[in-house]
Design a protein around this motif. Structure first.
Motif, mmCIF file in Angstrom:
data_model
loop_
_atom_site.group_PDB
_atom_site.id
_atom_site.type_symbol
_atom_site.label_atom_id
_atom_site.label_comp_id
_atom_site.label_asym_id
_atom_site.label_seq_id
_atom_site.Cartn_x
_atom_site.Cartn_y
_atom_site.Cartn_z
ATOM 1 N N LEU A 197 0.056 -0.848 0.028
ATOM 2 C CA LEU A 197 -0.155 -0.099 -0.262
ATOM 3 C C LEU A 197 1.067 1.033 0.203
ATOM 4 O O LEU A 197 1.097 1.492 1.406
ATOM 5 N N LEU A 198 0.681 2.096 -0.878
ATOM 6 C CA LEU A 198 1.610 3.250 -1.551
ATOM 7 C C LEU A 198 1.007 4.884 -1.093
ATOM 8 O O LEU A 198 0.231 4.745 -1.985
ATOM 9 N N VAL A 199 1.148 5.398 -0.429
ATOM 10 C CA VAL A 199 0.498 6.893 0.130
ATOM 11 C C VAL A 199 1.845 8.115 -0.986
ATOM 12 O O VAL A 199 2.283 7.580 -0.559
ATOM 13 N N GLU A 200 0.832 8.738 -1.280
ATOM 14 C CA GLU A 200 2.212 9.319 -2.510
ATOM 15 C C GLU A 200 1.508 10.516 -2.934
ATOM 16 O O GLU A 200 0.304 10.542 -3.897
ATOM 17 N N GLN A 201 2.133 11.835 -2.742
ATOM 18 C CA GLN A 201 1.694 13.398 -2.555
ATOM 19 C C GLN A 201 1.889 13.225 -4.725
ATOM 20 O O GLN A 201 1.723 14.459 -5.765
ATOM 21 N N ASN A 202 3.468 12.467 -5.072
ATOM 22 C CA ASN A 202 3.458 12.547 -6.288
ATOM 23 C C ASN A 202 3.199 10.940 -7.589
ATOM 24 O O ASN A 202 2.932 10.252 -7.332
#
Ligand code: ATP
Ligand code: MG
Length: 244
Positions: A197-202
């Protein structure tokens, strides 16, 4: 079929999640799921609630509503029990033990394990993934470059033998080439059987490597779709990819 049963392959199920910081209502009933072997992305602007979601799944922040299940069973409330079940967080800004060496940080990642041979084997695997860490093994982690620190943070989590890796903003502060290399290793980690599970602003980066994605906006999931579809969505491109 029992309507409450866990769908086959369902790894993580977040339902109606609410989290408050005092009177601040940071997550308003977020729903999302992650199936085994997927890379699922959550994209959203500053302050959307991405880190709050990760800290809540990791058991560091208490839920004020909703539920989180792992493989169909409720997640325990305490962070250390969640780690023992194989859900490991790489927090935003890495939070390494900066006074400790690379080796010591890796050992800290395995602190709940007793299988010495397995620990040594997993340390070697981390060095295969990130050879620079082996070169820096006795260096104090606070003196590593930003990219090296992120590699160490990911490796420290891998030392816990995760089945689910929670990555909060791994690209933060990294140069594009370093980020690309790091994201290649995220794909390798998934290919070795770890669900991500990956959280990114990019958003561009995340949607490029993810299978499915969610858009989080001021504490609410406003959209979910395969990443390829989200990456083509004009609204998403305007809001998160900076297009006119
Ligand atoms: N410790 C805290 N006390 C009070 N409010 C907080 C706290 N931590 C976060 N918040 C608030 O909760 C909301 C969500 O914050 P969060 O850090 O989860 O956002 P984020 O999506 O991770 O943002 P960023 O992209 O900047 O990391 C924000 O409005 C933030 O101000
Ligand atoms: Mg954050």
């Amino acid at each position: 079929m029992n309507p409450g049963a866990n769908p086959p392959g369902r790894c993580l199920e977040v339902k109606g999640l609410h989290v408050h910081y005092g009177s601040i209502h940071a997550l308003h009933g977020a729903d999302l799921h992650v199936d085994r072997g997927e890379i699922v992305c959550v994209v959203g602007a500053n302050g959307a609630g991405k880190s709050t979601l990760m800290w809540a799944i990791a058991g560091v922040l208490p839920l004020t509503g909703g539920s989180i299940a792992l493989n169909g069973a409720p997640l325990p409330a305490r962070a250390h029990e969640i780690v023992t079940l194989g859900v490991c967080l790489v927090p935003e800004r890495r939070r390494l033990f900066t006074a400790l060496s690379v080796r010591e940080n890796l050992i800290m990642g395995a602190v709940r394990r007793t299988d010495r041979d397995g620990i040594a084997l997993d340390m070697e695997k981390c060095f295969e993934l990130y050879p620079v860490l082996k070169e820096r093994i006795d260096q104090r982690s606070g003196t590593l470059s930003g990219g090296e620190q992120q590699m160490l943070a990911v490796s420290r989590a891998l030392m816990g033998r995760p089945s689910v890796l929670l990555l909060d903003e791994p690209s933060l502060g990294l140069a594009p080439l370093v980020t690309d290399a790091l994201f290649d290793t995220i794909l390798r980690i998934r290919d070795e059987g770890v669900t991500v599970l990956l959280v990114e602003q990019n958003a561009l980066l995340a949607l490029d490597i993810g299978d499915r994605g969610y858009v989080l906006q001021t504490g609410e999931i406003i959209k979910s779709a395969p990443c390829a579809e989200l990456a083509e969505d004009p609204l998403i491109r305007r809001a998160y990819l900076g297009e006119e």
